[in-house]
Design a protein around this motif. Structure first.
Motif, PDB file in Angstrom:
ATOM      1  N   ALA A  16       5.547  -1.012   7.562  1.00  0.00           N
ATOM      2  CA  ALA A  16       5.087   0.333   7.210  1.00  0.00           C
ATOM      3  C   ALA A  16       4.682   0.421   5.739  1.00  0.00           C
ATOM      4  CB  ALA A  16       6.168   1.362   7.515  1.00  0.00           C
ATOM      5  N   ALA A  17       5.280  -0.419   4.885  1.00  0.00           N
ATOM      6  CA  ALA A  17       4.938  -0.413   3.464  1.00  0.00           C
ATOM      7  C   ALA A  17       3.536  -0.961   3.223  1.00  0.00           C
ATOM      8  CB  ALA A  17       5.967  -1.210   2.669  1.00  0.00           C
ATOM      9  N   GLY A  18       2.981  -1.682   4.197  1.00  0.00           N
ATOM     10  CA  GLY A  18       1.610  -2.172   4.088  1.00  0.00           C
ATOM     11  C   GLY A  18       1.422  -3.316   3.120  1.00  0.00           C
ATOM     12  N   PRO A  19       1.993  -4.489   3.394  1.00  0.00           N
ATOM     13  CA  PRO A  19       1.730  -5.642   2.520  1.00  0.00           C
ATOM     14  C   PRO A  19       0.263  -6.042   2.582  1.00  0.00           C
ATOM     15  CG  PRO A  19       2.843  -6.340   4.538  1.00  0.00           C
ATOM     16  CD  PRO A  19       2.836  -4.844   4.552  1.00  0.00           C
ATOM     17  N   THR A  20      -0.309  -6.379   1.457  1.00  0.00           N
ATOM     18  CA  THR A  20      -1.729  -6.745   1.417  1.00  0.00           C
ATOM     19  C   THR A  20      -1.998  -7.642   0.231  1.00  0.00           C
ATOM     20  OG1 THR A  20      -3.985  -5.887   1.385  1.00  0.00           O
ATOM     21  CG2 THR A  20      -2.358  -4.699   0.072  1.00  0.00           C
ATOM     22  N   TRP A  21      -3.065  -8.443   0.361  1.00  0.00           N
ATOM     23  CA  TRP A  21      -3.480  -9.309  -0.738  1.00  0.00           C
ATOM     24  C   TRP A  21      -4.982  -9.584  -0.725  1.00  0.00           C
ATOM     25  CZ3 TRP A  21      -0.076 -10.670   3.148  1.00  0.00           C
ATOM     26  CH2 TRP A  21      -0.585 -11.501   4.152  1.00  0.00           C
ATOM     27  N   LEU A  24       0.821  -1.213   0.000  1.00  0.00           N
ATOM     28  CA  LEU A  24       0.000   0.000   0.000  1.00  0.00           C
ATOM     29  C   LEU A  24       0.850   1.257   0.000  1.00  0.00           C
ATOM     30  CD1 LEU A  24      -2.696  -1.076   2.641  1.00  0.00           C
ATOM     31  CD2 LEU A  24      -2.901  -1.105   0.153  1.00  0.00           C
ATOM     32  N   ARG A  25       2.016   1.204   0.665  1.00  0.00           N
ATOM     33  CA  ARG A  25       2.916   2.367   0.760  1.00  0.00           C
ATOM     34  C   ARG A  25       4.338   1.924   0.395  1.00  0.00           C
ATOM     35  NH1 ARG A  25      -0.693   1.991   4.778  1.00  0.00           N
ATOM     36  NH2 ARG A  25       0.739   0.648   5.952  1.00  0.00           N
ATOM     37  N   PRO A  26       4.587   1.621  -0.875  1.00  0.00           N
ATOM     38  CA  PRO A  26       5.865   1.003  -1.266  1.00  0.00           C
ATOM     39  C   PRO A  26       7.089   1.868  -0.990  1.00  0.00           C
ATOM     40  CG  PRO A  26       4.618   1.704  -3.204  1.00  0.00           C
ATOM     41  CD  PRO A  26       3.702   1.839  -2.033  1.00  0.00           C
ATOM     42  N   TRP A  27       6.931   3.198  -0.862  1.00  0.00           N
ATOM     43  CA  TRP A  27       8.105   4.041  -0.636  1.00  0.00           C
ATOM     44  C   TRP A  27       8.808   3.710   0.681  1.00  0.00           C
ATOM     45  CZ3 TRP A  27      10.444   6.623  -4.260  1.00  0.00           C
ATOM     46  CH2 TRP A  27       9.714   7.062  -5.366  1.00  0.00           C
ATOM     47  N   TRP A  28       8.084   3.122   1.641  1.00  0.00           N
ATOM     48  CA  TRP A  28       8.710   2.742   2.912  1.00  0.00           C
ATOM     49  C   TRP A  28       9.763   1.650   2.716  1.00  0.00           C
ATOM     50  CZ3 TRP A  28       8.838   4.903   7.551  1.00  0.00           C
ATOM     51  CH2 TRP A  28       7.865   5.844   7.870  1.00  0.00           C
ATOM     52  N   LEU A  29       9.738   0.941   1.601  1.00  0.00           N
ATOM     53  CA  LEU A  29      10.729  -0.109   1.370  1.00  0.00           C
ATOM     54  C   LEU A  29      12.129   0.460   1.183  1.00  0.00           C
ATOM     55  CD1 LEU A  29       8.696  -2.438  -1.033  1.00  0.00           C
ATOM     56  CD2 LEU A  29       9.148  -2.765   1.406  1.00  0.00           C
ATOM     57  N   LEU A  30      12.215   1.762   0.931  1.00  0.00           N
ATOM     58  CA  LEU A  30      13.546   2.377   0.833  1.00  0.00           C
ATOM     59  C   LEU A  30      14.306   2.271   2.145  1.00  0.00           C
ATOM     60  CD1 LEU A  30      12.697   5.608  -1.213  1.00  0.00           C
ATOM     61  CD2 LEU A  30      13.851   3.537  -2.026  1.00  0.00           C
ATOM     62  N   LEU A  40      14.773  -0.297   3.721  1.00  0.00           N
ATOM     63  CA  LEU A  40      15.567  -1.530   3.710  1.00  0.00           C
ATOM     64  C   LEU A  40      17.028  -1.252   3.397  1.00  0.00           C
ATOM     65  CD1 LEU A  40      13.107  -3.919   1.808  1.00  0.00           C
ATOM     66  CD2 LEU A  40      13.698  -3.965   4.244  1.00  0.00           C
ATOM     67  N   VAL A  41      17.285  -0.166   2.697  1.00  0.00           N
ATOM     68  CA  VAL A  41      18.677   0.209   2.410  1.00  0.00           C
ATOM     69  C   VAL A  41      19.424   0.459   3.709  1.00  0.00           C
ATOM     70  CG1 VAL A  41      20.151   1.885   1.258  1.00  0.00           C
ATOM     71  CG2 VAL A  41      18.011   1.163   0.172  1.00  0.00           C
ATOM     72  N   ALA A  42      18.761   1.120   4.663  1.00  0.00           N
ATOM     73  CA  ALA A  42      19.400   1.381   5.957  1.00  0.00           C
ATOM     74  C   ALA A  42      19.694   0.089   6.698  1.00  0.00           C
ATOM     75  CB  ALA A  42      18.496   2.278   6.808  1.00  0.00           C
ATOM     76  N   ALA A  43      18.795  -0.904   6.571  1.00  0.00           N
ATOM     77  CA  ALA A  43      19.014  -2.176   7.239  1.00  0.00           C
ATOM     78  C   ALA A  43      20.242  -2.898   6.699  1.00  0.00           C
ATOM     79  CB  ALA A  43      17.789  -3.068   7.075  1.00  0.00           C
ATOM     80  N   VAL A  44      20.577  -2.657   5.435  1.00  0.00           N
ATOM     81  CA  VAL A  44      21.755  -3.298   4.840  1.00  0.00           C
ATOM     82  C   VAL A  44      23.022  -2.487   5.108  1.00  0.00           C
ATOM     83  CG1 VAL A  44      22.800  -4.040   2.664  1.00  0.00           C
ATOM     84  CG2 VAL A  44      20.348  -4.383   3.062  1.00  0.00           C
ATOM     85  N   VAL A  45      22.895  -1.153   5.012  1.00  0.00           N
ATOM     86  CA  VAL A  45      24.081  -0.290   5.135  1.00  0.00           C
ATOM     87  C   VAL A  45      24.560  -0.195   6.576  1.00  0.00           C
ATOM     88  CG1 VAL A  45      24.891   2.090   4.864  1.00  0.00           C
ATOM     89  CG2 VAL A  45      23.485   1.034   3.078  1.00  0.00           C
ATOM     90  N   LEU A  46      23.661  -0.225   7.560  1.00  0.00           N
ATOM     91  CA  LEU A  46      24.055  -0.049   8.954  1.00  0.00           C
ATOM     92  C   LEU A  46      25.068  -1.089   9.429  1.00  0.00           C
ATOM     93  CD1 LEU A  46      23.646   1.550  11.572  1.00  0.00           C
ATOM     94  CD2 LEU A  46      21.726   0.032  12.119  1.00  0.00           C
ATOM     95  N   PRO A  47      24.850  -2.404   9.250  1.00  0.00           N
ATOM     96  CA  PRO A  47      25.879  -3.376   9.680  1.00  0.00           C
ATOM     97  C   PRO A  47      27.211  -3.195   8.946  1.00  0.00           C
ATOM     98  CG  PRO A  47      23.780  -4.453   9.301  1.00  0.00           C
ATOM     99  CD  PRO A  47      23.653  -3.073   8.752  1.00  0.00           C
ATOM    100  N   TRP A  48      27.139  -2.819   7.667  1.00  0.00           N
ATOM    101  CA  TRP A  48      28.377  -2.656   6.893  1.00  0.00           C
ATOM    102  C   TRP A  48      29.198  -1.479   7.423  1.00  0.00           C
ATOM    103  CZ3 TRP A  48      29.842   1.319   3.396  1.00  0.00           C
ATOM    104  CH2 TRP A  48      30.993   1.036   2.665  1.00  0.00           C
TER     105      TRP A  48
END
Length: 523
Positions: free
Chosen positions: A75-80, A8-14, A16-24
């Protein structure tokens, strides 16, 4: 189901970049070799640097990254799948328009066309228990008999009093009846049905039906027979032509067929059994489901299920020695301050997160109208809460703090409960100055004027009988049945609560109301 999956709110998927960059990034900061590689030759660096043996132990940064990733997906709101929005009725609202032109007194259907229409309305109400229904009467003019209500007994009482003699304007104007019924359903979130009970639709109204683009379904049930029958005008008396012969009114079968050909209106004729009622009920529900699927439904947000694993990850932040303990504290504070758990014991905590008006709204939605009135600072909402709590005098004072059309309308409603119809007339008049086309205000104004006139007449009669005798106190029964819990706009309060308590007959009241409205419509 898989084909319908989306966010529903796909922009929140951005995030996920923080989730990858933070450990690195954190890994680079703690990598001693990387910091000294540019200063010491690589051959010597391995012998000079002493580091702990690499382990795969779970670290706080990994937990934080996982929480960020889950939060981003949630937050992106997965739905089906779809769901109905809250506070929308599960059954379609129904507007019934009854033809009260003289031919409805024809006796080709026993006991008469109009009486058979009334019986069909009773059958409909019995089949649609709990559903909201509004009733209109029309001939040369169109008038609301009752606004939307789920009180079947009240509807039966007022429809039973309908008669062709009540209509102030002769003729038949079905197009105007369609406009009135459409206005009666204008504030409904759910799509509804407009049902006409008539012995024919005049040619002039075909354009209105064929050009109808509203969201409500239209149905016509023809009352009468093709052979027709005499039109009763009194006890043992029937309508005659200039030659003295009885007039036989026939069902306009060809007109109904033409209506079905030129428009999307569903047309049927009355039956002696319940076949026609079954058809109406099925059609109402089918049309409601189709229109609800088109626009009155929404996608169900499944993201909230991810709060469960996020809460589990949050519990791990309490481990000793971890550097993100503040996150668990914040999570606990948010859980403790959930607004729907606030009561007198934790009002202070609720004040930290919610404004007084927000707290009042939550109390209002829980049905605690007295508590909501204490919290609200907005005078309009405080007045609505007081009104719902039955404190009409205090509600009147709250509504008087504003000069909007809604405020004057609500003042009129409160004044009617306080048995002051003369002042209610003035309040409704002020509301109509700002919103001249407000159908509910017009309907309530007509009833207030009728009550004021009746009260004045009673007072004059009592004074004529005994000038020293004081008039009896006029009381209203405030023990109306409660409606369904949910959000209610006070501007939608109707005349139903007063109609129960009128001392004149329903037929007399409707005749006065229709006449007053007709004087306002015609020069």
């Amino acid at each position: 189901m898989i084909a319908d999956f989306h966010f529903l709110r796909p922009w929140w998927l951005l995030a996920l970049v923080a989730a990858v960059v933070l450990p690195w990034l954190l890994g680079r900061q703690t990598d001693v070799r990387a910091r000294w590689r540019g200063m010491i030759a690589s051959g010597l660096l391995d012998h000079l640097v002493i580091t702990r043996q690499a382990t795969r132990k779970l670290r706080p940064v990994h937990l934080t990254a996982a929480a960020i990733a889950l939060g981003a997906i949630a937050a992106a709101g997965p739905t089906w799948e779809r769901e109905r929005p809250p506070f929308v009725e599960d059954t379609a609202p129904l507007a019934i328009a009854i033809d009260l032109s003289p031919t409805m007194d024809a006796t080709d259907i026993s006991p008469s066309r109009l009486e058979r229409a009334k019986l069909k309305i009773q059958d409909l109400l019995d089949r649609r228990k709990g559903a909201r229904t509004t009733v209109f009467a029309y001939a040369g003019s169109a008038h609301m008999v009752l606004p939307l209500t789920d009180d079947a007994a009240l509807i039966k009482t007022y429809t039973a009093s309908l008669a062709t003699r009540l209509m102030p304007v002769p003729g038949k104007d079905t197009a105007r009846a369609l406009q009135a019924a459409e206005a009666g359903l204008a504030n409904e979130e759910a799509p509804g049905t407009i049902l006409f009970l008539t012995d024919g639709v005049e040619q002039a109204a075909l354009d209105a039906f064929s050009g109808y683009r509203g969201r409500h379904d239209l149905m016509v049930l023809g009352i009468g027979t093709a052979e027709g029958g005499p039109v009763r005008i009194g006890e043992g008396a029937y309508l005659t032509d200039s030659a003295g012969a009885r007039v036989f009114a026939k069902l306009d079968v060809e007109g109904l067929k033409e209506l079905q050909r030129q428009s999307s209106v569903q047309v049927a004729t009355v039956t002696t059994d319940d076949t026609d009622v079954d058809w109406i009920v099925r059609r109402i529900q089918t049309a409601f489901q189709q229109k609800a699927a088109e626009g009155a439904t929404r996608w169900r947000d499944m993201g909230w299920w991810l709060t469960i694993p996020i809460a589990v990850l949050g519990a791990l932040w309490f481990r000793r020695g971890w550097s993100v303990q503040w996150t668990g504290v914040l999570l606990a504070a948010m859980l403790l301050a959930l607004p729907d758990r606030a009561d007198a014991a934790d009002r202070r905590l609720a004040d930290m997160w919610l404004t007084p008006d927000q707290q009042g709204r939550l109390a209002f939605e829980r049905g605690d109208f007295a508590g909501a009135a204490e919290r609200f600072r907005d005078p309009a909402w405080r007045g609505i809460a007081l009104y719902r709590a039955g404190k009409f005098g205090e509600a009147l004072d709250a509504f008087a703090q504003s000069d909007t059309a809604e405020a004057y309308y609500n003042q009129g409603n409160a004044l009617m409960h306080l048995a002051r119809p003369e002042q209610a007339v003035a309040a409704y008049g002020q509301a109509l100055k700002t919103r001249p086309d407000w159908a509910e205000a017009k309907a309530n104004l007509a009833i207030a004027e009728a009550l004021a006139a009746a009260k004045k007449k009673d007072d004059e009669e009592q004074e004529a009988q005994d000038p020293n005798e004081k008039p009896d106190e006029i009381q209203f029964d405030d023990k109306g049945k409660k409606g369904k819990a949910g959000t209610v706009d006070a501007a939608e309060q109707t005349a139903e609560m007063w109609m129960r308590n009128i001392q004149v007959t329903p037929a007399d009241l409707l005749a006065r109301k229709f006449a007053i409205e007709a004087r306002g419509e015609t020069p």
